[in-house]
Design a protein around this motif. Structure first.
Motif, PDB file in Angstrom:
ATOM      1  N   HIS A  11       0.854  -1.109  -0.403  1.00 62.74           N
ATOM      2  CA  HIS A  11      -0.219   0.542   0.183  1.00 62.74           C
ATOM      3  C   HIS A  11       0.926   0.658   0.124  1.00 62.74           C
ATOM      4  CE1 HIS A  11      -3.235  -2.064   1.972  1.00 62.74           C
ATOM      5  NE2 HIS A  11      -3.357  -2.667   1.230  1.00 62.74           N
ATOM      6  N   PHE A  12       0.022   2.919  -1.067  1.00 60.52           N
ATOM      7  CA  PHE A  12       1.083   3.650  -0.930  1.00 60.52           C
ATOM      8  C   PHE A  12       0.185   4.795   0.102  1.00 60.52           C
ATOM      9  CE2 PHE A  12       2.871   2.144  -4.338  1.00 60.52           C
ATOM     10  CZ  PHE A  12       4.464   1.653  -4.233  1.00 60.52           C
ATOM     11  N   GLN A  13       0.509   5.573   1.241  1.00 59.16           N
ATOM     12  CA  GLN A  13      -0.487   6.254   2.005  1.00 59.16           C
ATOM     13  C   GLN A  13      -0.216   7.788   1.582  1.00 59.16           C
ATOM     14  OE1 GLN A  13      -2.095   5.280   4.219  1.00 59.16           O
ATOM     15  NE2 GLN A  13      -1.216   3.505   4.566  1.00 59.16           N
ATOM     16  N   THR A  14      -0.921   7.990   0.323  1.00 59.72           N
ATOM     17  CA  THR A  14      -0.754   9.298  -0.087  1.00 59.72           C
ATOM     18  C   THR A  14      -1.851   9.855  -0.084  1.00 59.72           C
ATOM     19  OG1 THR A  14      -2.466   9.585  -1.814  1.00 59.72           O
ATOM     20  CG2 THR A  14      -0.106   7.923  -2.274  1.00 59.72           C
ATOM     21  N   ALA A  15      -1.749  11.704  -0.353  1.00 59.42           N
ATOM     22  CA  ALA A  15      -2.713  12.741   0.223  1.00 59.42           C
ATOM     23  C   ALA A  15      -3.956  12.531   0.206  1.00 59.42           C
ATOM     24  CB  ALA A  15      -2.613  14.346  -0.914  1.00 59.42           C
ATOM     25  N   THR A  18      -5.387   6.112  -0.058  1.00 59.74           N
ATOM     26  CA  THR A  18      -4.663   4.695   0.785  1.00 59.74           C
ATOM     27  C   THR A  18      -4.492   3.703  -0.958  1.00 59.74           C
ATOM     28  OG1 THR A  18      -4.572   3.904   2.615  1.00 59.74           O
ATOM     29  CG2 THR A  18      -3.964   2.272   1.403  1.00 59.74           C
ATOM     30  N   ILE A  19      -3.495   3.696  -1.509  1.00 63.07           N
ATOM     31  CA  ILE A  19      -3.620   2.746  -2.774  1.00 63.07           C
ATOM     32  C   ILE A  19      -2.870   1.805  -3.022  1.00 63.07           C
ATOM     33  CG2 ILE A  19      -2.548   2.931  -5.029  1.00 63.07           C
ATOM     34  CD1 ILE A  19      -1.553   6.136  -5.011  1.00 63.07           C
ATOM     35  N   LYS A  20      -3.475   1.138  -3.132  1.00 64.85           N
ATOM     36  CA  LYS A  20      -3.177  -0.246  -2.847  1.00 64.85           C
ATOM     37  C   LYS A  20      -3.075  -1.047  -4.261  1.00 64.85           C
ATOM     38  CE  LYS A  20      -7.083  -2.152   0.333  1.00 64.85           C
ATOM     39  NZ  LYS A  20      -8.163  -2.172  -0.162  1.00 64.85           N
ATOM     40  N   ALA A  21      -1.423  -0.620  -4.178  1.00 61.92           N
ATOM     41  CA  ALA A  21      -1.248  -1.102  -5.297  1.00 61.92           C
ATOM     42  C   ALA A  21      -0.803  -2.496  -5.888  1.00 61.92           C
ATOM     43  CB  ALA A  21       0.706  -0.044  -5.235  1.00 61.92           C
ATOM     44  N   VAL A  22      -0.184  -3.150  -4.777  1.00 60.81           N
ATOM     45  CA  VAL A  22      -0.028  -5.362  -5.262  1.00 60.81           C
ATOM     46  C   VAL A  22      -1.305  -5.389  -3.788  1.00 60.81           C
ATOM     47  CG1 VAL A  22       0.944  -6.652  -4.941  1.00 60.81           C
ATOM     48  CG2 VAL A  22       2.079  -5.208  -6.198  1.00 60.81           C
ATOM     49  N   GLY A  39      -0.965  -6.136 -17.976  1.00 59.11           N
ATOM     50  CA  GLY A  39      -1.785  -4.980 -17.661  1.00 59.11           C
ATOM     51  C   GLY A  39      -1.381  -3.666 -17.520  1.00 59.11           C
ATOM     52  N   TYR A  40      -3.131  -2.513 -17.969  1.00 63.33           N
ATOM     53  CA  TYR A  40      -2.828  -1.526 -18.132  1.00 63.33           C
ATOM     54  C   TYR A  40      -1.861  -0.919 -17.409  1.00 63.33           C
ATOM     55  CZ  TYR A  40      -6.660  -3.160 -21.231  1.00 63.33           C
ATOM     56  OH  TYR A  40      -7.680  -3.161 -22.355  1.00 63.33           O
ATOM     57  N   SER A  41      -1.483   0.269 -17.498  1.00 55.22           N
ATOM     58  CA  SER A  41      -0.550   1.378 -16.980  1.00 55.22           C
ATOM     59  C   SER A  41      -1.736   1.477 -15.344  1.00 55.22           C
ATOM     60  CB  SER A  41      -0.389   2.997 -17.245  1.00 55.22           C
ATOM     61  OG  SER A  41       0.082   3.737 -16.577  1.00 55.22           O
ATOM     62  N   GLY A  42      -0.777   1.560 -14.909  1.00 55.43           N
ATOM     63  CA  GLY A  42      -1.236   1.548 -12.610  1.00 55.43           C
ATOM     64  C   GLY A  42      -1.939   0.913 -12.306  1.00 55.43           C
ATOM     65  N   ALA A  43      -1.648  -0.765 -12.791  1.00 56.62           N
ATOM     66  CA  ALA A  43      -1.902  -1.981 -12.582  1.00 56.62           C
ATOM     67  C   ALA A  43      -1.469  -2.102 -11.448  1.00 56.62           C
ATOM     68  CB  ALA A  43      -2.297  -3.025 -13.352  1.00 56.62           C
ATOM     69  N   GLY A  44       0.104  -1.675 -11.346  1.00 57.10           N
ATOM     70  CA  GLY A  44       0.580  -3.029 -10.396  1.00 57.10           C
ATOM     71  C   GLY A  44       2.004  -3.544 -10.966  1.00 57.10           C
ATOM     72  N   LYS A  45       2.437  -3.765 -12.101  1.00 58.03           N
ATOM     73  CA  LYS A  45       3.283  -4.652 -12.466  1.00 58.03           C
ATOM     74  C   LYS A  45       4.734  -3.291 -12.026  1.00 58.03           C
ATOM     75  CE  LYS A  45       2.441  -3.141 -16.807  1.00 58.03           C
ATOM     76  NZ  LYS A  45       1.190  -2.126 -16.199  1.00 58.03           N
ATOM     77  N   SER A  46       5.276  -2.839 -12.020  1.00 57.81           N
ATOM     78  CA  SER A  46       6.086  -2.271 -11.404  1.00 57.81           C
ATOM     79  C   SER A  46       6.560  -2.564 -10.153  1.00 57.81           C
ATOM     80  CB  SER A  46       6.220  -0.950 -11.560  1.00 57.81           C
ATOM     81  OG  SER A  46       6.436  -0.263 -13.038  1.00 57.81           O
ATOM     82  N   THR A  47       5.351  -2.306  -8.854  1.00 58.22           N
ATOM     83  CA  THR A  47       5.698  -2.589  -7.829  1.00 58.22           C
ATOM     84  C   THR A  47       5.199  -4.148  -7.142  1.00 58.22           C
ATOM     85  OG1 THR A  47       4.149  -0.408  -7.515  1.00 58.22           O
ATOM     86  CG2 THR A  47       4.521  -2.391  -5.596  1.00 58.22           C
ATOM     87  N   LEU A  48       5.375  -4.838  -7.807  1.00 59.32           N
ATOM     88  CA  LEU A  48       5.084  -6.280  -8.506  1.00 59.32           C
ATOM     89  C   LEU A  48       7.079  -6.918  -8.837  1.00 59.32           C
ATOM     90  CD1 LEU A  48       3.687  -8.869  -7.522  1.00 59.32           C
ATOM     91  CD2 LEU A  48       2.954  -9.437  -9.106  1.00 59.32           C
TER      92      LEU A  48
END
Ligand code: ADP
Ligand code: ADP
Length: 233
Positions: A11-15, A18-22, A39-48
């Motif tokens: 999870h990333f905490q932002t202003a 919470t973003i559940k990236a993975v 997956g599309y951009s923003g799906a969480g692939k890089s984070t994974l």
């Protein structure tokens, strides 16, 4: 198995909250597999993929590589575990002031490999990736495909067991993409290397992957052998 993800969450905490990236991902990748995550951009692939080599630490869950829970290792053990993983990138991450040979030798220099052993290894790798004769060229003298060959050779310098590919062909034209994908298959077969790649290109998955996961909003919405997941109706 080579890689196991257990209830892996980042999870990333932002202003804006919470973003559940993975988000609670379970996955098993066998030794020698070429595994694609699409997956599309923003799906969480890089984070994974960054969780796989601990460029990101998980919010919860486990990353098990070759029997080791790598998100629980101390610094020294993590450094050793990381040497078992190579990574290649969309923009190659090569050093522009160094020749092909010196780029490939860079990881060996860092870990104190003796000069003679470095030269022997560089020669092997240059041949493996098809850059013989270009050892003394600088990156600016190379085509995009050749730059990625340098990136691949460097990622293999320490004999990793796993190769992580982060949109490795996304900056390349279709013909060059195919030649790099052929090289990845060749390496997979010759070295028995496990390959995990992320991409937004269906073609990449269809051409070389054994299994695929389709990622959306931090979760896998489909997972299985490529022929099953992408079977035409
Ligand atoms: P992909 O690689 O599929 O494009 P990412 O893993 O880059 O997806 O991003 C997944 C989600 O996590 C996106 O909503 C992105 O904005 C968010 N994200 C990624 N990294 C960070 C970060 N360091 N801080 C905050 N949000 C992030
Ligand atoms: P290609 O054209 O093969 O896709 P690029 O030339 O776009 O590769 O290189 C990818 C990245 O490297 C870009 O971010 C670019 O700004 C950077 N880059 C390219 N050439 C140089 C250079 N000579 N020195 C420093 N950075 C460079």
């Amino acid at each position: 198995m080579m890689i196991e993800l257990r209830q892996l969450t980042k999870h990333f905490q932002t202003a804006n909250g919470t973003i559940k990236a993975v988000d609670d991902i379970n996955l098993t990748i066998e030794k020698g597999q070429i595994y694609g995550i699409i997956g599309y951009s923003g799906a969480g692939k890089s984070t994974l993929i960054r969780l796989l080599n601990q460029l990101e630490t998980p919010t919860s869950g486990e990353v098990v590589i070759d029997g080791k829970v790598i998100n629980q290792l101390g610094k020294q053990d993590l450094r050793e575990a990381r040497q078992e993983m190579g990574m290649i990138f969309q923009h190659f991450n090569i050093l522009w002031s160094r020749t092909v040979a010196d780029n490939i030798a860079f990881p060996l220099e860092i870990n104190g490999t003796p000069k003679e052993e470095q030269s022997r290894r560089v020669k092997e790798l240059v041949e493996l990736v098809g850059l013989s004769g270009r050892e003394d060229a600088y990156p600016s003298q190379l085509s995009g495909g050749q730059k990625q060959r340098v990136g691949i050779a460097r990622s293999l310098a320490n004999n990793p067991k796993v190769l992580l590919c982060d949109e490795a062909t996304s900056a390349l034209d279709p013909k060059t993409t195919d030649s790099i994908l052929d090289l990845l298959v060749d390496i997979n077969q010759k070295l028995g290397l496990t390959i995990v790649l992320i991409t937004h290109e269906m073609h990449v998955i269809r051409k070389i992957c054994h299994r695929v996961a389709v990622m959306e909003e931090g979760r896998f919405v489909e997972e299985g052998p490529v022929l099953d997941v992408f079977r035409r109706p």
